[in-house]
Design an enzyme around this catalytic site. Structure first.
Site, mmCIF file in Angstrom:
data_model
loop_
_atom_site.group_PDB
_atom_site.id
_atom_site.type_symbol
_atom_site.label_atom_id
_atom_site.label_comp_id
_atom_site.label_asym_id
_atom_site.label_seq_id
_atom_site.Cartn_x
_atom_site.Cartn_y
_atom_site.Cartn_z
ATOM 1 N N ASP A 101 -7.262 -5.225 4.540
ATOM 2 C CA ASP A 101 -6.757 -5.419 3.184
ATOM 3 C C ASP A 101 -5.265 -5.726 3.234
ATOM 4 O O ASP A 101 -4.812 -6.443 4.130
ATOM 5 C CB ASP A 101 -7.042 -4.161 2.349
ATOM 6 C CG ASP A 101 -7.419 -4.484 0.921
ATOM 7 O OD1 ASP A 101 -6.529 -4.899 0.167
ATOM 8 O OD2 ASP A 101 -8.602 -4.333 0.560
ATOM 9 N N HIS A 135 -3.459 -2.907 -3.206
ATOM 10 C CA HIS A 135 -4.912 -3.053 -3.209
ATOM 11 C C HIS A 135 -5.575 -2.242 -2.101
ATOM 12 O O HIS A 135 -6.580 -1.558 -2.328
ATOM 13 C CB HIS A 135 -5.271 -4.527 -3.066
ATOM 14 C CG HIS A 135 -6.735 -4.812 -3.211
ATOM 15 N ND1 HIS A 135 -7.560 -5.000 -2.125
ATOM 16 C CD2 HIS A 135 -7.517 -4.951 -4.297
ATOM 17 C CE1 HIS A 135 -8.796 -5.236 -2.544
ATOM 18 N NE2 HIS A 135 -8.795 -5.228 -3.857
ATOM 19 N N ASN A 227 -17.138 -11.572 -6.953
ATOM 20 C CA ASN A 227 -17.147 -11.433 -8.408
ATOM 21 C C ASN A 227 -17.389 -12.728 -9.168
ATOM 22 O O ASN A 227 -17.003 -12.838 -10.323
ATOM 23 C CB ASN A 227 -15.794 -10.872 -8.880
ATOM 24 C CG ASN A 227 -15.514 -9.492 -8.351
ATOM 25 O OD1 ASN A 227 -16.429 -8.734 -8.052
ATOM 26 N ND2 ASN A 227 -14.243 -9.157 -8.213
ATOM 27 N N SER A 292 -14.922 -5.361 -5.339
ATOM 28 C CA SER A 292 -13.910 -4.875 -4.413
ATOM 29 C C SER A 292 -13.915 -3.362 -4.315
ATOM 30 O O SER A 292 -13.617 -2.793 -3.268
ATOM 31 C CB SER A 292 -12.538 -5.347 -4.882
ATOM 32 O OG SER A 292 -11.530 -5.013 -3.963
#
Length: 428
Positions: A101, A135, A227, A292
């Site tokens: 990430d 994130h 998504n 996520s």
């Protein structure tokens, strides 16, 4: 609200590698501040309220402002999965989960002491235990945040080690090649489970080779399904690779979220709407939606399973989570829900005979012989005949007694053969 992550997109966006090469790498980002009900209370003001300058490879981007708000109650996703039921058996001790990430903030209280230095593959090397963007810290908290006073939020496996691998600085500089390098680095760094909350929409040989490398080294990859269901539902990688646990998202109503991608590659689903996670820097929390955040719930469950069943291979852990999921009422796997909602308790505690070799696959088609013709049931008839015979015998005995006994009484109970005959005693 100030001091919260408010400028990041929850549904992600396409990224560019370099100045012109468009490779379609989707990073699913945290976004909205907490604003449910009466709103969370402020624990304290944490440093860097206006953010700071990134020092990652000289990128120079503004860091995301940290949150100063704390979620007091237990979030709905945590109530839905109830991972604490299995904590008396395992909390993921001894398991290392790599988070590929934007890095992970090692100074966050709910992760303190369990974040390894990690590796930075996007900025030419170095550590990844800081997170300018936030994130990766959000994702890592879902996997392994420790329960602390003042908040009901905790990770699925609160004793795991977190191995951060920085593959992107923000939402605009990740690449499929970088993701592949990050997978290899995570495997070489000792990961047992890898979480990837990002996707590429174009197949990449380097990425496929990296997934094969993880498989060959018995490392399980868990990744977001992406998504883009409402934007053409393009096939996402590495989610589409068969060795990978591809995770879709559900909302509080238990249904697939409208943005969660569908397909035959989907393994399981997990909460991915209105998810509460930890903020970079300090003890605050943020909220967002996306696959996520569904992916790390499943990565945490995989860590629980690997902690309690260290003898199982990565493929067996994947299969175990599928078999023990809360199945939808459809044929399996379902394109929208996979094998169903991941179930931490069942994934850890269920006895699966095929893991012990107790159930062997048949060599060919199984032939089932028709049942033999059953013998006629004569019990009732036989019983009636027996009862009738006994009753008849008793009746005869009663009638006989009624006739014989009075006659015997009149004879003075002498034998019938001596009556009416002269005595023969003394005759020759």
């Amino acid at each position: 609200m100030t001091g919260t992550i408010a400028n990041l997109r929850g549904r992600g966006r396409l990224a560019r590698a370099g100045s012109a090469l468009f490779i379609g790498l989707l990073l699913l980002m945290p976004g909205a501040p907490l604003s449910r009900g009466q709103g969370p209370t402020v624990l304290q003001s944490v440093g860097g309220g206006k953010g700071g300058r990134s020092v990652f490879g000289g990128v120079g981007a503004e860091c995301t402002p940290p949150s100063v708000e704390v979620e007091r109650a237990m979030p709905w996703a945590q109530r839905r999965l109830a991972p604490e039921r299995v904590w008396p058996l395992t909390r993921g001790e001894g398991v290392t989960v790599a988070v590929i990430d934007t890095g992970v903030d090692a100074g966050v209280p709910q992760l303190a002491g369990r974040v390894l230095p990690g590796m930075d593959v996007v900025n030419g090397g170095g550590r990844a235990d800081a997170d300018c963007f936030g994130h990766g810290t959000f994702v890592a908290g879902i996997i392994g945040a420790t329960k602390m006073p003042g908040t009901g939020l905790a990770g699925v496996a609160p004793k795991v080690r977190i191995l951060p691998v920085r593959q992107a600085n923000n939402s605009s500089d990740g690449t499929a090649a970088g993701m592949a390098a990050a997978i290899v680095a995570a495997v070489d760094g000792g990961a047992d489970v890898i979480n990837i909350s990002a996707s590429s929409f174009f197949p990449s040989q380097a990425l496929a080779d990296a997934v094969d490398y993880a498989t060959a080294n018995d490392v399980l990859i868990v990744t977001a399904a992406s998504n883009e269901a409402e934007a053409g539902n393009p096939k996402a990688y590495p989610a589409a690779y068969p060795q990978v646990v591809a995770v879709g998202a559900i909302g509080p109503d238990g249904r697939r979220t409208s943005f969660s991608e569908t397909g035959s590659f989907l393994s399981v689903v997990a909460p991915g709407q209105d998810i509460i996670g930890i903020s970079r820097t300090g003890g605050g929390h943020v909220q967002d939606s996306g696959t996520s955040y569904a992916s790390p719930f499943v990565a945490g469950v995989a860590a629980l399973v690997r902690g309690y069943h260290p003898e199982l291979s990565a493929a067996q852990v994947k299969r175990r989570m599928e078999l023990t999921a809360d199945h939808p009422g459809t044929s399996l796997p379902d394109p929208a829900m996979g094998w169903g909602v991941v179930n931490p308790w069942a994934a850890v505690t269920t006895d699966i005979p095929e893991e012990r070799g107790a159930v062997a696959a048949p060599a060919g088609p199984v032939r089932i012989a028709p049942p033999a013709k059953p013998a006629p049931d004569t019990w009732a008839r036989d019983n009636a005949l027996t009862v009738g015979a006994v009753a008849g015998l008793i009746a005869l005995l009663v009638i006989g007694a009624a006739v014989v006994l009075p006659r015997a009484s009149r004879r003075g109970w002498q034998p019938a053969t001596t009556l009416g005959r002269p005595a023969r005693a003394g005759l020759r």
